[in-house]
Design a protein around this motif. Structure first.
Motif, PDB file in Angstrom:
ATOM      1  N   ALA A   1       0.779  -1.451   0.000  1.00 18.30           N
ATOM      2  CA  ALA A   1      -0.088  -0.296   0.375  1.00 18.30           C
ATOM      3  C   ALA A   1       0.347   1.105   0.009  1.00 18.30           C
ATOM      4  O   ALA A   1      -0.003   2.425   0.623  1.00 18.30           O
ATOM      5  N   SER A   2       2.051   0.924  -0.245  1.00 17.10           N
ATOM      6  CA  SER A   2       2.738   2.485  -0.166  1.00 17.10           C
ATOM      7  C   SER A   2       2.277   3.316  -1.593  1.00 17.10           C
ATOM      8  O   SER A   2       2.847   5.020  -2.074  1.00 17.10           O
ATOM      9  N   GLY A   3       1.650   2.454  -3.103  1.00 13.62           N
ATOM     10  CA  GLY A   3       1.933   3.620  -3.745  1.00 13.62           C
ATOM     11  C   GLY A   3       2.131   3.110  -5.375  1.00 13.62           C
ATOM     12  O   GLY A   3       2.734   3.612  -6.325  1.00 13.62           O
TER      13      GLY A   3
ATOM     14  N   GLU B   1       0.287   2.811  -8.380  1.00 12.45           N
ATOM     15  CA  GLU B   1       0.470   4.347  -9.386  1.00 12.45           C
ATOM     16  C   GLU B   1       1.167   4.735  -9.872  1.00 12.45           C
ATOM     17  O   GLU B   1       1.940   5.139 -11.107  1.00 12.45           O
TER      18      GLU B   1
ATOM     19  N   THR C   1       0.264   6.177   7.118  1.00 16.02           N
ATOM     20  CA  THR C   1      -0.358   5.797   5.465  1.00 16.02           C
ATOM     21  C   THR C   1      -0.539   4.646   5.105  1.00 16.02           C
ATOM     22  O   THR C   1      -1.525   4.162   4.576  1.00 16.02           O
ATOM     23  N   GLN C   2       0.544   3.792   5.095  1.00 14.58           N
ATOM     24  CA  GLN C   2       0.232   2.291   5.189  1.00 14.58           C
ATOM     25  C   GLN C   2      -1.301   1.495   5.740  1.00 14.58           C
ATOM     26  O   GLN C   2      -2.074   1.044   4.806  1.00 14.58           O
TER      27      GLN C   2
ATOM     28  N   ARG D   1      -3.797   3.000   6.705  1.00 14.63           N
ATOM     29  CA  ARG D   1      -4.618   4.153   5.934  1.00 14.63           C
ATOM     30  C   ARG D   1      -4.656   2.976   5.102  1.00 14.63           C
ATOM     31  O   ARG D   1      -7.010   2.958   4.560  1.00 14.63           O
ATOM     32  N   ARG D   2      -4.166   3.331   3.585  1.00 16.41           N
ATOM     33  CA  ARG D   2      -4.706   2.699   2.669  1.00 16.41           C
ATOM     34  C   ARG D   2      -5.086   1.199   3.025  1.00 16.41           C
ATOM     35  O   ARG D   2      -6.026   0.668   1.615  1.00 16.41           O
TER      36      ARG D   2
ATOM     37  N   ARG E   1      -8.989   0.649   0.944  1.00 14.20           N
ATOM     38  CA  ARG E   1      -8.201   0.081   0.103  1.00 14.20           C
ATOM     39  C   ARG E   1      -8.831  -1.585  -0.630  1.00 14.20           C
ATOM     40  O   ARG E   1      -9.929  -2.031  -0.911  1.00 14.20           O
TER      41      ARG E   1
ATOM     42  N   ASP F   1       3.736  10.876  -0.254  1.00 18.37           N
ATOM     43  CA  ASP F   1       2.603  11.303   1.188  1.00 18.37           C
ATOM     44  C   ASP F   1       1.871  12.299   0.441  1.00 18.37           C
ATOM     45  O   ASP F   1       1.430  13.007   1.783  1.00 18.37           O
TER      46      ASP F   1
ATOM     47  N   ARG G   1      -1.442  12.382  -6.139  1.00 21.17           N
ATOM     48  CA  ARG G   1      -0.952  11.492  -7.504  1.00 21.17           C
ATOM     49  C   ARG G   1       0.120  12.527  -8.743  1.00 21.17           C
ATOM     50  O   ARG G   1       0.297  11.825  -9.073  1.00 21.17           O
TER      51      ARG G   1
END
Length: 207
Positions: free
Chosen positions: A13-15, A18, A140-141, A143-144, A148, A180, A183
């Motif tokens: 879940a770090s991105g 994306e 953040t991980q 929460r995502r 998600r 953080d 996008r």
């Protein structure tokens, strides 16, 4: 193979996905280890037979395919099971990714490898020339993951704990993508790396 092969990694879940899409939007081919992991366990593939032999037929769904959600729950709950699965999958994933990098057009190639640290880093992938780590905080991980995947906080914590510590991933990094922000922020950071990698590829440099 492109002379410059860039690994993209990061915690759950770090991105990473994306970031991969941002590289692809700039015309760079991305070979994804998650795609490789699905391909090597298709029915009839040797890896699936090994998984069934080790874990039992209950790891298959009604269609004879790997029941990925059930397998995921099992390996996140049992470190020995996770290690056994990685022994089966990682060599085949490496072979798949290298073949994809060899076939990639463009000035450089990206291979997205979420478990690069766990898989041995550069020692296991000596053909990598740069490693990009997508980095976020543990908060953040979490929460995502909650948003998600719809998991509860306990499973989210176990998913994060099952991976290599953040400091180990950061130790591998040649380049960092701090994710953080928005996008658009991430896409701009990827564009800066893309310009750098194109210049390196043109100059024949990987430093």
């Amino acid at each position: 193979m492109a002379d410059l092969v860039v690994a993209l990694t990061g915690g759950v879940a770090s991105g990473k996905s994306e970031a991969s899409r941002a590289f692809e939007a700039l015309g760079i081919a991305v070979a994804d280890a998650d795609v490789a992991a699905r391909a090597v366990v298709e029915p009839g593939e040797p890896a699936l037979a090994e998984i069934v032999a080790h874990f039992g037929p209950e790891v298959l769904d009604a269609d004879g395919r790997l029941d990925r959600p059930a397998m995921r729950r099992r390996v996140f709950a049992d470190a020995h099971a996770r290690a056994a699965l990685e022994v089966i999958l990682h060599p085949r994933i490496r072979t798949w990714l290298r073949a994809a990098a060899e076939a990639a057009p463009g000035p450089y190639a990206v291979v997205a490898i979420p478990l690069l640290t766990e898989a041995g880093g550069r020692a296991s992938y000596p053909w990598l020339r740069r490693i990009v780590v997508v980095d976020v905080s543990t908060g953040t991980q979490t929460r995502r993951l909650l948003a998600r995947d719809g998991v509860d906080a306990d499973l989210a914590a176990r998913m994060i704990a099952a991976q290599a510590p953040r400091r180990q991933r950061l130790a591998l990094a040649d380049d960092l993508l701090i994710n953080d922000g928005s996008r658009e922020d991430l896409a701009a950071a990827v564009a800066r790396l893309d310009a750098r990698y194109r210049a390196m590829a043109e100059a024949g440099s990987v430093a």
